[in-house]
Write an enzyme that holds these catalytic residues in place. Structure first.
Site, PDB file in Angstrom:
ATOM      1  N   LEU A 232      -4.699  22.627  39.029  1.00  0.00           N
ATOM      2  CA  LEU A 232      -4.238  23.600  40.032  1.00  0.00           C
ATOM      3  C   LEU A 232      -2.786  22.985  40.470  1.00  0.00           C
ATOM      4  O   LEU A 232      -2.473  22.795  41.596  1.00  0.00           O
ATOM      5  CB  LEU A 232      -4.900  24.126  41.122  1.00  0.00           C
ATOM      6  CG  LEU A 232      -4.624  25.056  42.108  1.00  0.00           C
ATOM      7  CD1 LEU A 232      -4.496  26.267  41.417  1.00  0.00           C
ATOM      8  CD2 LEU A 232      -5.130  25.234  43.378  1.00  0.00           C
TER       9      LEU A 232
ATOM     10  N   HIS B 207       1.018  26.444  19.916  1.00  0.00           N
ATOM     11  CA  HIS B 207       1.683  25.753  20.932  1.00  0.00           C
ATOM     12  C   HIS B 207       2.976  26.679  21.502  1.00  0.00           C
ATOM     13  O   HIS B 207       4.193  26.098  21.574  1.00  0.00           O
ATOM     14  CB  HIS B 207       2.057  24.302  20.623  1.00  0.00           C
ATOM     15  CG  HIS B 207       2.451  23.415  21.935  1.00  0.00           C
ATOM     16  ND1 HIS B 207       2.024  22.290  22.275  1.00  0.00           N
ATOM     17  CD2 HIS B 207       2.884  23.845  23.267  1.00  0.00           C
ATOM     18  CE1 HIS B 207       2.183  21.573  23.319  1.00  0.00           C
ATOM     19  NE2 HIS B 207       2.851  22.771  23.986  1.00  0.00           N
TER      20      HIS B 207
ATOM     21  N   GLU C 106      -1.750  18.447  16.448  1.00  0.00           N
ATOM     22  CA  GLU C 106      -0.730  19.629  16.319  1.00  0.00           C
ATOM     23  C   GLU C 106       0.289  19.170  15.084  1.00  0.00           C
ATOM     24  O   GLU C 106       0.711  17.825  15.022  1.00  0.00           O
ATOM     25  CB  GLU C 106      -0.020  20.153  17.369  1.00  0.00           C
ATOM     26  CG  GLU C 106      -1.014  20.791  18.406  1.00  0.00           C
ATOM     27  CD  GLU C 106      -0.152  21.056  19.684  1.00  0.00           C
ATOM     28  OE1 GLU C 106      -1.044  21.471  20.740  1.00  0.00           O
ATOM     29  OE2 GLU C 106       0.977  20.827  19.620  1.00  0.00           O
TER      30      GLU C 106
ATOM     31  N   ARG D 169      -3.276  20.779  27.004  1.00  0.00           N
ATOM     32  CA  ARG D 169      -3.203  19.741  25.861  1.00  0.00           C
ATOM     33  C   ARG D 169      -4.564  19.647  25.051  1.00  0.00           C
ATOM     34  O   ARG D 169      -5.532  19.966  25.678  1.00  0.00           O
ATOM     35  CB  ARG D 169      -2.917  18.291  26.360  1.00  0.00           C
ATOM     36  CG  ARG D 169      -1.319  18.041  26.854  1.00  0.00           C
ATOM     37  CD  ARG D 169      -0.298  18.198  25.571  1.00  0.00           C
ATOM     38  NE  ARG D 169       0.670  17.891  26.035  1.00  0.00           N
ATOM     39  CZ  ARG D 169       1.741  18.764  26.319  1.00  0.00           C
ATOM     40  NH1 ARG D 169       1.422  20.050  26.347  1.00  0.00           N
ATOM     41  NH2 ARG D 169       3.109  18.617  26.624  1.00  0.00           N
TER      42      ARG D 169
END
Ligand code: 8YV
Length: 307
Positions: free
Chosen positions: A153, A280, A262, A233
């Site tokens: 948060l 992404h 990735e 991530r």
């Protein structure tokens, strides 16, 4: 005044390169055939360098940047940057927070809605001609009035929370420490939060401290009616468990923008109708990427104005 030399460690978007070249004598390390040799001869000329979350900044590179005082990075994430080591060496590391909050938060909302409403699967259903042949798509899931758990948060997480409230969701969150000013219920126990929620959204930093924090147990607690969204991530979730549980249906649905390796995505996900995949794209809008580029430049300008 001769332009200040600036070392660019890896490829950047054209707009950012142009803006840097207007102000600095840019030299591109990634275009050097012998980068090590180049740095051994030239490192003393560079007080500043630019990198990105994609290119990163590891300790061995920091050691070669012998005269660098500031590294300005394109992106808010610092999991690929050894910030602690750089600061130990007296190097300031700057990133691009805040300017990407809204669009990245919108990606979380888009993935939550696309996954719960089977948007991509139903698009395929129509294009396949199955609707025209008289078939009906199965009912999907609403989010109105549902409990949605944020894992993290921070700046972006707070914006997601505000947007979820506009969708009538009951927002709760899990962070290491309760946030005294946060008007939402805090969960110490991530498994308990997953059990109570219709959806979990991962929006916490990557890196060793959060590696696999969204475990198989958390995903199983979310369950066959649950939806998992990741715009943080790939490393924050047990990706192998995520794939298996989506295949078996023990986890209902997912919307995923980030992956462990990735751009390599587990191919098992390609065949699944209960997962929405993105390359992404969290901050990847024309407006936000320009704002991030401008922030990379202003980080340097501010530094040199003060030093
Ligand atoms: C990056 C991101 O822009 O900011 C981050 O941390 O992950 C993205 O916004 C992207 O990784 C390009 O480097």
């Amino acid at each position: 005044m001769p332009k200040q030399p600036l070392l660019v460690l890896g490829p950047l978007m054209p707009y950012l390169l142009e803006e840097l070249e207007k102000r600095y004598a840019v030299e591109k390390l990634y275009e050097e055939k012998d980068a090590l040799g180049f740095l051994e001869k030239n490192a003393s000329r560079f007080r500043a360098a630019v990198t990105s979350t994609f290119t990163g900044l590891k300790a061995d590179m920091i050691d070669l940047l012998t005269a660098v005082e500031i590294v300005s990075s394109f992106g808010v994430g610092t999991d690929s940057l050894d910030v602690a080591y750089a600061e130990k060496k007296g190097i300031k590391v700057a990133n691009t927070p805040d300017v990407l909050n809204e669009d990245t938060a919108n990606m979380a909302i888009v993935l939550l809605l696309a996954a719960t409403r089977d948007l991509v699967a139903n698009d395929r259903f129509v294009r396949s001609g199955r609707w025209a042949r008289g078939e009906n798509a199965p009912l999907s899931l609403g989010i109105e009035g549902k409990k949605v758990g944020l894992v993290g948060l921070g700046r972006i997480g707070s914006v997601i929370a505000r947007k979820l409230e506009a969708f009538g969701c009951d927002v709760v969150y899990h962070t290491r420490n309760r946030k005294p000013d946060a008007p939402y219920t805090h969960y110490d126990d991530l498994v308990a939060m997953a059990r109570d929620c219709a959806a979990l959204i991962a929006i916490l930093p990557g890196g060793a401290a959060t590696q696999g924090i969204i475990s198989r147990e958390v995903l199983q607690a979310l369950g066959p009616e649950g939806t998992f969204v990741n715009i943080a991530r790939g490393t924050v979730v047990d990706e192998a468990a995520l794939v298996e549980l989506l295949q078996s249906g023990e986890l209902g649905r997912a919307g995923i923008d980030v992956f462990v390796d990735e751009p390599n995505v587990p191919e098992a996900l390609f065949k699944l109708d209960n997962v929405v995949l993105q390359p992404h794209m969290g901050s990847a809008t024309v407006e936000t990427r320009k704002a991030m580029a401008d922030r990379v430049v202003s980080n340097l300008e501010k530094y040199f104005a003060a030093n």
